[in-house]
Design an enzyme around this catalytic site. Structure first.
Site, PDB file in Angstrom:
ATOM      1  N   TYR A   1      44.187  64.891  51.473  1.00 52.52           N
ATOM      2  CA  TYR A   1      44.349  63.617  52.185  1.00 52.52           C
ATOM      3  C   TYR A   1      44.726  63.888  53.643  1.00 52.52           C
ATOM      4  CZ  TYR A   1      46.296  58.917  53.114  1.00 52.52           C
ATOM      5  OH  TYR A   1      46.587  57.681  53.640  1.00 52.52           O
TER       6      TYR A   1
ATOM      7  N   ASP B   1      49.562  50.582  51.093  1.00 53.80           N
ATOM      8  CA  ASP B   1      50.163  50.395  49.768  1.00 53.80           C
ATOM      9  C   ASP B   1      51.490  49.649  49.875  1.00 53.80           C
ATOM     10  OD1 ASP B   1      48.037  51.983  49.105  1.00 53.80           O
ATOM     11  OD2 ASP B   1      49.221  53.800  48.819  1.00 53.80           O
TER      12      ASP B   1
ATOM     13  N   GLU C   1      58.285  57.669  52.680  1.00 50.94           N
ATOM     14  CA  GLU C   1      57.265  58.512  52.038  1.00 50.94           C
ATOM     15  C   GLU C   1      56.753  59.579  53.007  1.00 50.94           C
ATOM     16  OE1 GLU C   1      54.891  56.543  49.281  1.00 50.94           O
ATOM     17  OE2 GLU C   1      53.477  58.197  49.044  1.00 50.94           O
TER      18      GLU C   1
ATOM     19  N   GLU D   1      38.934  51.387  52.179  1.00 53.43           N
ATOM     20  CA  GLU D   1      39.626  52.608  51.738  1.00 53.43           C
ATOM     21  C   GLU D   1      39.586  53.653  52.842  1.00 53.43           C
ATOM     22  OE1 GLU D   1      41.887  52.510  49.326  1.00 53.43           O
ATOM     23  OE2 GLU D   1      40.336  51.993  47.880  1.00 53.43           O
ATOM     24  N   HIS D   2      40.713  54.318  53.029  1.00 54.50           N
ATOM     25  CA  HIS D   2      40.856  55.331  54.086  1.00 54.50           C
ATOM     26  C   HIS D   2      40.607  54.733  55.475  1.00 54.50           C
ATOM     27  CE1 HIS D   2      41.666  58.792  51.517  1.00 54.50           C
ATOM     28  NE2 HIS D   2      40.836  58.210  50.654  1.00 54.50           N
TER      29      HIS D   2
ATOM     30  N   SER E   1      52.086  53.470  42.410  1.00 57.46           N
ATOM     31  CA  SER E   1      53.395  53.424  41.749  1.00 57.46           C
ATOM     32  C   SER E   1      54.497  53.883  42.704  1.00 57.46           C
ATOM     33  CB  SER E   1      53.383  54.274  40.479  1.00 57.46           C
ATOM     34  OG  SER E   1      53.043  55.610  40.791  1.00 57.46           O
TER      35      SER E   1
ATOM     36  N   ALA F   1      47.865  57.105  38.899  1.00 62.78           N
ATOM     37  CA  ALA F   1      46.592  56.457  38.577  1.00 62.78           C
ATOM     38  C   ALA F   1      45.959  55.810  39.797  1.00 62.78           C
ATOM     39  CB  ALA F   1      46.802  55.414  37.481  1.00 62.78           C
TER      40      ALA F   1
HETATM   41  C1  GLA Z   1      46.495  56.098  49.615  1.00 60.50           C
HETATM   42  C2  GLA Z   1      47.414  55.921  50.818  1.00 60.50           C
HETATM   43  C3  GLA Z   1      47.023  54.659  51.600  1.00 60.50           C
HETATM   44  C4  GLA Z   1      45.536  54.666  51.922  1.00 60.50           C
HETATM   45  C5  GLA Z   1      44.706  54.974  50.682  1.00 60.50           C
HETATM   46  C6  GLA Z   1      43.255  55.142  50.989  1.00 60.50           C
HETATM   47  O1  GLA Z   1      46.673  55.076  48.689  1.00 60.50           O
HETATM   48  O2  GLA Z   1      48.761  55.791  50.391  1.00 60.50           O
HETATM   49  O3  GLA Z   1      47.799  54.572  52.773  1.00 60.50           O
HETATM   50  O4  GLA Z   1      45.242  55.539  52.963  1.00 60.50           O
HETATM   51  O5  GLA Z   1      45.142  56.159  50.033  1.00 60.50           O
HETATM   52  O6  GLA Z   1      42.722  53.935  51.412  1.00 60.50           O
END
Ligand code: GLA
Length: 377
Positions: free
Chosen positions: A220, A168, A156, A29-30, A123, A119
């Protein structure tokens, strides 16, 4: 069913139906915007798009969530940063395709979705990828899933204005049923890692905390900028290039506020490596890696919240093998790995803990690693 809704709205039949899934990220994540690694699976839940090309340059968009309403846009006049609401995601995809030199025109598009919005289950990426897949197919564009994922991310980033990474969109485009997707965000190399929780006697629960998740609120972007600053101070192209063995020395060269971010990213890339290793041998051993990932997101990256922390501690206390928040954070969902026989008890414990804390009841679903974007008919 929705083909009939399409006919009712637009007066003709769609040329086809396409679907793109939401995702849960198992670990990593991240890390994507640090050129690092992640390990998402696609969900069974999808965004579906019914579409038919138009020859008058109009993009007419409708959603089953707003019955009877059609948003009408002129594709030649699309500009980033408008106020189209949900329609900005499909419009952004058309804009990104045109910016990349593809001579695509208008279309009638109807959207339906069972991916819960807000969530942390992607989505928005699913919406972008469903429309990108439909457009590429309808126009016979020679674009593979990676190129479509990049175009969806561009939609996006630049059209909607959310500075997300590429995980994603890559998950929604490239995942396969029965596998997690090992993604290297630097070169978009992917590897399917077989993962069948049921066959291993396990269940993957996804707990939607119902706490709204919004990547557009600046937090973010601030984390992303912090990571980029740290890499620059260390003289590295990205934090992915910092080896775990060099972490302690590197932390000593950074201002205090950047240290926890760097520690999270470097240890998280390492957890992805460990996760791939155990998935191949002993999937139950993924549990503690998930929980360690959560601690890092909570204590170092600071993107968890009381509700996600409560799910993790309650699930683990009730016998889950491990649990962590998934996605960007600030609410959203928690992924829980649990043995089949303990799943119902864990779900009950989490629901009871939410009631006792006065939180809205969580949504709890089982996740099955599913296929990426595809044409349905
Ligand atoms: C969101 C972003 C992804 C990623 C995650 C964290 O979902 O869209 O690109 O950075 O946060 O892992």
């Amino acid at each position: 069913m929705s083909a009939a809704v399409f006919r009712g709205l637009f007066g003709h039949d769609p040329e086809g139906e396409w679907a793109a899934p939401g995702r849960v990220n198992l670990i990593g994540e991240h890390t994507d915007y640090n050129d690092g690694f992640s390990l998402p699976i696609a969900l069974e839940q999808t965004v579906r798009a019914w579409a038919r090309r138009r020859d008058d340059g109009l993009l007419r968009l409708a959603s089953t969530r707003t019955p009877g309403r059609v948003v009408e846009l002129d594709v030649a006049a699309l500009v980033p940063g408008g106020d189209e609401g949900w329609a900005a995601y499909p419009a952004g995809v058309v804009w990104a395709l045109r910016r990349a030199g593809h001579a695509v025109g208008g279309a009638d598009v109807l959207i339906d979705s069972d991916v819960p919005a807000g969530a942390g289950l992607s989505s928005s990426a699913a919406l972008e990828c469903a429309v990108a897949t439909a457009y590429a197919d309808l126009h016979g564009l020679a674009l593979g899933p990676r190129e479509l994922a990049l175009l969806a991310q561009r939609a996006e980033n630049e059209f909607v204005g959310v500075p997300c990474g590429v995980m994603d969109q890559m998950a929604s485009m490239c995942c396969r049923a029965g596998s997690a997707l090992h993604l290297d965000a630097r070169d978009l190399a992917t590897r399917d890692i077989p993962f069948d929780p049921g066959a291993a006697g396990l269940v993957l629960l996804v707990v939607d905390t119902r706490v709204h998740h919004d990547l557009g609120d600046g937090a973010y972007a601030a984390l992303r900028t912090g990571c980029e600053r740290a890499a620059a101070l260390l003289g590295l192209p990205a934090l992915r290039d910092l080896a775990p063995a060099d972490l302690d020395a590197a932390l000593g060269r950074l201002p205090a506020e950047l240290r926890p971010l760097v520690r999270h990213v470097v240890t998280e890339d390492e957890r992805v490596r460990q996760a791939v290793d155990v998935l191949e041998k002993d999937p139950a051993a993924l549990g503690p890696i998930l929980t360690a990932g959560h601690a890092s997101l909570r204590d170092d990256y600071r993107v968890s919240c009381a509700e996600t922390d409560l799910v993790v501690t309650t699930a683990v206390a009730a016998g889950a093998l491990g649990a962590r928040m998934t996605g960007g954070g600030f609410g959203g969902s928690v992924v829980v790995l649990v043995e089949q026989g303990a799943a119902a008890g864990v779900a009950e414990a989490v629901t009871a803990a939410f009631a006792a804390a006065g939180h809205t009841a969580p949504g709890i679903h089982t996740a099955t690693p599913s296929r990426g974007a595809h044409r349905v008919r």
